[in-house]
Design an enzyme around this catalytic site. Sequence first.
Site, mmCIF file in Angstrom:
data_model
loop_
_atom_site.group_PDB
_atom_site.id
_atom_site.type_symbol
_atom_site.label_atom_id
_atom_site.label_comp_id
_atom_site.label_asym_id
_atom_site.label_seq_id
_atom_site.Cartn_x
_atom_site.Cartn_y
_atom_site.Cartn_z
ATOM 1 N N ASP A 95 -1.445 1.824 -4.235
ATOM 2 C CA ASP A 95 -2.502 0.595 -4.814
ATOM 3 C C ASP A 95 -3.742 1.203 -4.763
ATOM 4 O OD1 ASP A 95 -2.798 0.906 -1.963
ATOM 5 O OD2 ASP A 95 -3.231 -1.290 -1.501
ATOM 6 N N ASP A 114 -6.473 2.002 -2.962
ATOM 7 C CA ASP A 114 -7.429 1.682 -2.245
ATOM 8 C C ASP A 114 -7.713 2.856 -1.034
ATOM 9 O OD1 ASP A 114 -5.196 1.536 -0.393
ATOM 10 O OD2 ASP A 114 -5.888 -0.131 0.545
ATOM 11 N N SER A 129 0.886 -1.268 0.048
ATOM 12 C CA SER A 129 0.250 0.173 -0.098
ATOM 13 C C SER A 129 0.803 1.138 0.025
ATOM 14 C CB SER A 129 -0.914 -0.066 1.298
ATOM 15 O OG SER A 129 -1.854 0.972 1.184
ATOM 16 N N ASP A 154 -3.337 6.572 -3.033
ATOM 17 C CA ASP A 154 -2.093 5.809 -2.688
ATOM 18 C C ASP A 154 -1.749 4.868 -3.706
ATOM 19 O OD1 ASP A 154 -3.917 4.048 -2.179
ATOM 20 O OD2 ASP A 154 -2.904 3.520 -0.171
#
Length: 595
Positions: free
Chosen positions: A330, A332, A165, A328
């Site tokens: 990734d 999510d 992440s 961000d």
Amino acid sequence: MSTPTHRVADRFTSGFDAEIVRAWIADDPDEQTATALTAILAEAESGDAAALADLEDRFAGPLAFGTAGLRGEIAAGPNRMNRSVVIRAVAGLSAFLAETVGSGFRVVIGCDARYKSADFARDTAAVVTAAGGVAIQLPEQLPTPLTAFALTHLSADAAVMVTASHNPPADNGYKVYLGERPLLAIEPDPTAARAGAGAQIVPPADALIAEKIAAVDSVASVPRAETGWEHLDDSIVAAYLDSVTDLGVRSSADLRIVLTSLHGVGAGVAEAALDLTGFADVHPVSSQQAPDPDFPTVSFPNPEEAGALDESYALAREIDADLIIANDPDADRFSAAIPDASAGSGYRQLSGDEVGLLLGEDIASRLAGQGDPRTEGRADDPSDEAGPVFANSIVSSRGLAAAVAAHGFAAVQTLTGFKWISRVPGLVFGYEEALGYCVDPTVVRDKDGISAAVTFAALASRLKAEGSSIESELDRIRTRDGYFATAPLSFRLDDVSLIAAAMAKLRENPPTALAGSPVAEVHDLSTGYDGLPPTDGILLLSESNSRVIVRPSGTEPKLKCYLEVVGAPQLAALGPALTQRLSTISAELKAYFGL
């Protein structure tokens, strides 16, 4: 000052077994990490104290597998992220699925663009296939929400997402989601199992999988197929984008948007989603749009961190943008910034609680007016017996509950993390203050920074069409419900013992006042609170209804404090006064901890 050679050697004979390191090297399928570890071992055996300390940390124990899956620095050794650790983890997950579901279990596999992500994803597919499962590999370098979507869309039994992440570049991680069949096998409450289908793992699944991982003797003992797994094409992305358009949110007025992916994997999907919902005036931050595992333009690839949006601000000023959208790496998580002449950058980044309040109010008002297509057919979902429910984490603002209550809906608090938020029965919207939002839980039972960004852009464009604005909408809600002002305070501590010491101090001798108001209640969340399972944290509540929650971060070496002060539904001069109260509490906590 270096440690004498003979003392280092003594530590090998008295407290550290070099043969364990050699056995790990011999079992390592990755020549790169095996070679690096061989060199470190040689340095340690020759008397290098720093090398020995490094080995001791790498072999302090296995990287913990829990409700966050795995996450850590990419390097050799059991306490790091590497192919050996991943292969063991997949073998354990496969054994768990074979036991609960039987042969032919189906696992969706996704990965981001971090170092080793593609390798870890391929190892996952190879182990699942050899174990008798059906491995379904997504195209590489797609956002985490696509993996969560594919799990539900394909009715799979589990999903694995290789990502760290917003962690620093040296890290990687391994998130695990479970589908309905394995949850029904281990969860005594079928309604709870169905509500959690598609979400990240929670107890007891994490412990059951960890037991299977611990039973793996070696990487060499784990069969790995050379071929035989499925490769999905871009049609899975098209299906996800269809689900975003099915939300029914669209542009209502021309809105000039600056978009950044912070060197992550969300750019292409986010741009397509915005385009399909009518947002044509979108301007990517070109220096940050292409995936780059080094994240060269930011200190930390996290929209929450100071400086992360500087390049977005520069572009927004240049083109006079109405809205900044940041994902961000990734994708999510989602952050928004709006024009603000009083801010030095010309734009104000909204807090996670402000975005959560705005999205919650928007969805609640549409549901109340039956203007949300998600109300259709909800009675057919067994997890929706409670009706439309809103949720946020306990460390997020209490403002959401007040807002949705104004529309006749219930809101519940959960433990921190979307593994808890997304499995609330009847959920229609959930959020956490750390920029995570779930606007379509029946499709993606996790935070989704792309569908949330589109929903927020639609709200901003509608307000613009009505002659209003995001700031005016916040004022309207606060005038109705009261002013809930929040602020984060984090201490990054590489010495994690300091985090434990700080929590012990809180339990033994908590503060007696917050900004001059006596502390009326102290709750140790490790014993459970308000019907929630135990978690490591302390909640302080003052007589003036100011609240502080302190907890260790679950993914980073941080002590995190969540501050909230509350004012009556009167806006005149209230914002600055509450901001000052937050600043006072923040200063008090810094002095209290001495950090």
